[in-house]
Design a protein around this motif. Structure first.
Motif, PDB file in Angstrom:
ATOM      1  N   HIS A   1       0.808  -1.222   0.000  1.00 21.16           N
ATOM      2  CA  HIS A   1       0.000   0.000   0.000  1.00 21.16           C
ATOM      3  C   HIS A   1       0.840   1.272   0.000  1.00 21.16           C
ATOM      4  CE1 HIS A   1       1.070  -0.385   4.251  1.00 21.16           C
ATOM      5  NE2 HIS A   1       0.787   0.900   4.376  1.00 21.16           N
ATOM      6  N   LEU A   2       2.108   1.169   0.358  1.00 18.09           N
ATOM      7  CA  LEU A   2       2.956   2.361   0.427  1.00 18.09           C
ATOM      8  C   LEU A   2       3.202   2.964  -0.956  1.00 18.09           C
ATOM      9  CD1 LEU A   2       5.628   1.083   2.986  1.00 18.09           C
ATOM     10  CD2 LEU A   2       3.636   2.542   3.449  1.00 18.09           C
ATOM     11  N   ASP A   3       3.231   2.112  -1.983  1.00 14.37           N
ATOM     12  CA  ASP A   3       3.461   2.577  -3.348  1.00 14.37           C
ATOM     13  C   ASP A   3       2.133   3.024  -3.941  1.00 14.37           C
ATOM     14  OD1 ASP A   3       4.267   3.045  -5.930  1.00 14.37           O
ATOM     15  OD2 ASP A   3       4.393   0.918  -6.469  1.00 14.37           O
ATOM     16  N   LEU A   4       1.929   4.316  -4.013  1.00  9.78           N
ATOM     17  CA  LEU A   4       0.651   4.844  -4.498  1.00  9.78           C
ATOM     18  C   LEU A   4       0.473   4.625  -5.999  1.00  9.78           C
ATOM     19  CD1 LEU A   4       0.523   8.184  -2.452  1.00  9.78           C
ATOM     20  CD2 LEU A   4      -0.439   5.943  -1.870  1.00  9.78           C
ATOM     21  N   SER A   5       1.551   4.283  -6.709  1.00  8.69           N
ATOM     22  CA  SER A   5       1.433   3.923  -8.124  1.00  8.69           C
ATOM     23  C   SER A   5       0.987   2.479  -8.307  1.00  8.69           C
ATOM     24  CB  SER A   5       2.776   4.134  -8.837  1.00  8.69           C
ATOM     25  OG  SER A   5       3.112   5.503  -8.907  1.00  8.69           O
ATOM     26  N   ASN A   6       1.009   1.714  -7.217  1.00  7.71           N
ATOM     27  CA  ASN A   6       0.513   0.329  -7.224  1.00  7.71           C
ATOM     28  C   ASN A   6       1.219  -0.528  -8.277  1.00  7.71           C
ATOM     29  OD1 ASN A   6      -1.072  -1.792  -6.245  1.00  7.71           O
ATOM     30  ND2 ASN A   6      -2.685  -1.421  -7.746  1.00  7.71           N
ATOM     31  N   ARG A   7       2.531  -0.471  -8.286  1.00  7.40           N
ATOM     32  CA  ARG A   7       3.282  -1.338  -9.186  1.00  7.40           C
ATOM     33  C   ARG A   7       3.024  -2.810  -8.837  1.00  7.40           C
ATOM     34  NH1 ARG A   7       6.462   3.037  -7.932  1.00  7.40           N
ATOM     35  NH2 ARG A   7       7.795   3.952  -9.536  1.00  7.40           N
ATOM     36  N   PRO A   8       3.075  -3.692  -9.832  1.00  8.95           N
ATOM     37  CA  PRO A   8       2.936  -5.123  -9.531  1.00  8.95           C
ATOM     38  C   PRO A   8       4.179  -5.659  -8.828  1.00  8.95           C
ATOM     39  CG  PRO A   8       3.392  -4.802 -11.862  1.00  8.95           C
ATOM     40  CD  PRO A   8       3.185  -3.442 -11.282  1.00  8.95           C
ATOM     41  N   TRP A   9       3.989  -6.758  -8.110  1.00  8.07           N
ATOM     42  CA  TRP A   9       5.072  -7.448  -7.422  1.00  8.07           C
ATOM     43  C   TRP A   9       5.336  -8.802  -8.089  1.00  8.07           C
ATOM     44  CZ3 TRP A   9       8.049  -6.412  -2.943  1.00  8.07           C
ATOM     45  CH2 TRP A   9       7.806  -5.176  -2.338  1.00  8.07           C
ATOM     46  N   ASP A  10       6.555  -9.261  -7.946  1.00  9.03           N
ATOM     47  CA  ASP A  10       6.930 -10.622  -8.312  1.00  9.03           C
ATOM     48  C   ASP A  10       7.442 -11.296  -7.047  1.00  9.03           C
ATOM     49  OD1 ASP A  10       9.293 -12.557  -9.008  1.00  9.03           O
ATOM     50  OD2 ASP A  10       8.057 -12.516 -10.806  1.00  9.03           O
ATOM     51  N   ASN A  11       7.049 -12.546  -6.823  1.00  6.15           N
ATOM     52  CA  ASN A  11       7.406 -13.249  -5.587  1.00  6.15           C
ATOM     53  C   ASN A  11       8.222 -14.510  -5.867  1.00  6.15           C
ATOM     54  OD1 ASN A  11       7.458 -13.588  -2.790  1.00  6.15           O
ATOM     55  ND2 ASN A  11       5.519 -14.708  -2.734  1.00  6.15           N
ATOM     56  N   GLY A  12       9.078 -14.447  -6.887  1.00  8.37           N
ATOM     57  CA  GLY A  12       9.986 -15.551  -7.168  1.00  8.37           C
ATOM     58  C   GLY A  12       9.253 -16.858  -7.394  1.00  8.37           C
ATOM     59  N   TRP A  13       9.723 -17.915  -6.745  1.00  6.68           N
ATOM     60  CA  TRP A  13       9.091 -19.223  -6.862  1.00  6.68           C
ATOM     61  C   TRP A  13       7.976 -19.428  -5.836  1.00  6.68           C
ATOM     62  CZ3 TRP A  13      13.796 -22.991  -7.801  1.00  6.68           C
ATOM     63  CH2 TRP A  13      14.146 -22.950  -9.151  1.00  6.68           C
ATOM     64  N   SER A  14       7.704 -18.409  -5.041  1.00  6.82           N
ATOM     65  CA  SER A  14       6.584 -18.483  -4.111  1.00  6.82           C
ATOM     66  C   SER A  14       5.331 -17.928  -4.781  1.00  6.82           C
ATOM     67  CB  SER A  14       6.900 -17.719  -2.831  1.00  6.82           C
ATOM     68  OG  SER A  14       7.994 -18.321  -2.150  1.00  6.82           O
ATOM     69  N   GLU A  15       4.188 -18.115  -4.130  1.00  6.95           N
ATOM     70  CA  GLU A  15       2.911 -17.780  -4.739  1.00  6.95           C
ATOM     71  C   GLU A  15       2.769 -16.288  -5.005  1.00  6.95           C
ATOM     72  OE1 GLU A  15      -0.518 -19.241  -2.715  1.00  6.95           O
ATOM     73  OE2 GLU A  15       0.465 -21.082  -2.061  1.00  6.95           O
ATOM     74  N   PRO A  16       2.252 -15.906  -6.182  1.00  5.61           N
ATOM     75  CA  PRO A  16       1.845 -14.510  -6.366  1.00  5.61           C
ATOM     76  C   PRO A  16       0.707 -14.203  -5.406  1.00  5.61           C
ATOM     77  CG  PRO A  16       1.032 -15.890  -8.169  1.00  5.61           C
ATOM     78  CD  PRO A  16       1.959 -16.750  -7.360  1.00  5.61           C
TER      79      PRO A  16
END
Length: 614
Positions: A436-451
């Motif tokens: 929530h800190l990123d007000l641009s709401n960039r997507p995240w990648d979580n490696g080999w763990s679950e999105p």
């Protein structure tokens, strides 16, 4: 325009005000001034020693930013566990003219492993983070009026200098973990109200920018207004300006001011047209400038495409493994030379690349500034690979927060990448806590763990050639065996995560092939047996290089043409090349790293495979 002449009374009031301000200056009172940022980069003294004792003498010198292995005379065994030392101590002096301002911060952009600061013999603070900015309040021990200040910075000599719960950039391919202050050091001076940080949030459809400014008041309650101005970096022309409503702040109170400015006919930022704006915010006591770009980025969960500025965008690119390059024997001072870093990104551009994963490590800040200017989409990967048993989300939340706050105004950064090839619930917990800190709401990648949400991306590493480490391909050749169907890219969270679920999230292929050659044309430890089975034991280096280039080009075209991924990123554009007893597992595709000369077969075949069609 009608000219209005001042009355005699108003003129007298103006003169009185000037005389009053002059009297205050003469009495030592501070007048309102802008922020001063004083670089402490340059040559520092350095010594090795214990963690808890100042060195007796400093007989070596080292550049800042840089790494300890750049010291002169050189220290032995740098980057490996050694009984010679527990820490390295940096020392320099500086003088600050004039009276002290209200606020004085020391900012160390990046240092490892574990950092302690002492100013004029007084302890200032300790930090354990190795990849995010370290900011210390030094106002109470700083000397002004031209007096000499002595600063000592201690860094741990090896990665075990910090607790096991702190990420230190573990990498199965590394042989040395070289400590040092590997990014810039600055002295930041300003008055109050102080601008703690700014976040510029582009609203592309509305042609506006939202500006969130965190302000900290001084020791007296007062009404505070934040005034903002947006200029085009290229021309200096003012594109927008405005001010917030006044807010009454108590002594030492922090408050987030929110302002929205329309930018008429705004110029969008993209890799093809990296147009930048500069935002200047001022409180009267402090002024801060940041650059930003008018761009939006997201993944479309239905099509699986990257969407840049509202339109589908095909990501084509490469990787930079900066921490591996740090131990390259030809590295020298190249990562800190602005001309070399800019040329590197331009050479990447020449390969038809528009995206880079900064892989398992953050380069110095100048790299992000250059990516903004040259035009690249950056998948910014936190330096975390393996060792999940020691991870704790509480520590990751602190580090992810500092990482985002430092980087969120860069238009080049479009994906927060929490980790590489690690299976753990801790990174998911941490990224959800800070998203929530990123007000641009960039997507995240979580490696080999679950999105964590359906609008996040995933990454896969479909390495197909390792099956030829123990056998030869059939008569039809390796590609006929490997590329029989447009399979969904594998070796990602769909196969690796603990839940065994299938995730339809957009996917980026940012590692593939497994055909690396060292810069001298010899196979790496991971590819030696593969090339023996592909070409025989007597293959020339020219044969090896041509085979690598043609197969890599074919795989690139294969993954691109079947449209199963939002991006295809080759591995890797910059890494190490280690030979002899320390021969490495992977490598990049240069034959001259100083001149940034690509291997000719690679440049010929792979450049064509990344041509911007479709």
């Amino acid at each position: 325009m009608k000219t209005v002449c001042p009355t005699k009374q108003s003129l007298c009031l103006c003169i009185a005000a000037v005389l009053f301000c002059t009297a205050l200056q003469a009495a030592g009172e501070k007048t309102v001034s802008s922020r001063r940022i004083i670089s402490l980069d340059g040559t520092w003294e350095i010594a090795e020693g214990a963690l808890n004792a100042f060195p007796d003498s400093f007989t070596h010198h080292v550049p800042v930013p840089g790494l300890v292995d750049m010291a002169s005379p050189a220290f032995p065994d740098v980057g490996t566990k050694s009984s010679r030392r527990e820490a390295f101590w940096y020392r320099r002096t500086f003088r600050l003219e004039g009276p002290l301002p209200d606020v004085a911060w020391l900012k160390i952009h990046k240092a490892k492993f574990g950092t302690s600061v002492f100013l004029n013999g007084c302890p200032v603070g300790d930090r354990v983070s190795c990849f995010t900015p370290l900011v210390f309040d030094i106002r109470d021990v700083l000397k002004g009026s031209g007096a000499e200040n002595e600063i000592l910075i201690r860094v741990g000599a090896f990665r075990d200098s910090v607790p096991a719960t702190v990420p230190t950039g573990h990498d199965f391919e590394k042989v040395r973990y070289i400590p040092g202050i590997y990014d810039s050091v600055e002295l930041i001076l300003c008055n109050t109200p102080t601008i703690v940080r700014i976040q510029a949030v582009p609203d592309v459809p509305a042609e506006a920018v939202r500006i969130e400014t965190l302000i900290e008041n001084g020791t007296k309650a007062q009404d505070v207004i934040v005034t903002c101005q947006v200029r085009e970096v290229s021309s200096g022309e003012i594109a927008a300006s405005g001010a917030t409503q006044a807010v009454r702040l108590a002594a030492n109170q922090q408050h987030a001011f929110d302002l929205r400015l329309p930018i008429e006919n705004c110029h969008l930022w993209s890799p093809e047209d990296p147009f930048l704006y500069e935002l200047e915010a001022t409180t009267g006591g402090d002024t801060l400038r940041v650059r930003f770009g008018m761009r939006s980025f997201r993944f479309d969960k239905d099509s699986g495409r990257a969407i840049l500025n509202g339109k589908p965008y095909m990501m084509r690119g490469t990787n930079v493994c900066i921490f591996r390059f740090f131990e390259d024997p030809s590295r020298g001072n190249l990562p800190w030379r602005t001309d070399w870093v800019r040329t590197l990104h331009r050479r990447f551009k020449s390969m038809h690349w528009n995206a880079i994963r900064y892989c398992i490590g953050f380069p110095p800040e100048i790299w992000y500034e250059i990516a903004d200017e040259v035009g690249f989409l950056i998948q910014d990967e936190f330096p975390l690979w393996g060792k999940p048993e020691t991870l704790r989300s509480e520590q990751l939340v602190k580090e992810y927060t500092a990482w985002m706050q430092e980087r969120w105004n860069h238009p080049c950064v479009v994906i927060w990448d929490a980790q590489n090839e690690t299976i753990t619930p801790e990174t998911g917990k941490a990224l959800n806590a800070v998203r929530h800190l990123d007000l641009s709401n960039r997507p995240w990648d979580n490696g080999w763990s679950e999105p964590q949400v359906d609008t996040d991306g995933t990454e896969t590493h479909p390495y197909l050639f390792p099956q030829f480490r123990k056998r030869k391909p059939g008569l039809a050749g390796p590609l006929a065996e490997l590329l029989t169907s447009p399979r969904i890219p594998h070796n990602g969270p769909n196969e690796r995560s603990r839940s065994k679920k299938k995730f339809p999230n957009a996917n980026i292929i940012n590692e593939y092939a497994w055909l690396w050659l060292n810069r001298d044309g010899t196979p790496t430890t991971l590819t030696e047996d593969i090339y023996k089975n592909l070409l025989g034991i007597d293959a020339s280096r020219t044969q090896l290089r041509k085979t690598y280039a043609r197969y890599l080009a074919a795989l690139t075209e294969y993954w691109r043409c079947h449209r199963k991924a939002a991006g295809v990123l080759h591995f890797c554009g910059l890494g190490y090349s280690r030979s002899g007893a320390l021969r490495g597992q992977t490598s990049d595709n240069f034959i001259n790293i100083e001149k940034l000369t690509f291997e000719p077969h690679f440049e010929r075949y792979v450049r064509d495979a990344f041509s911007p069609v479709g």
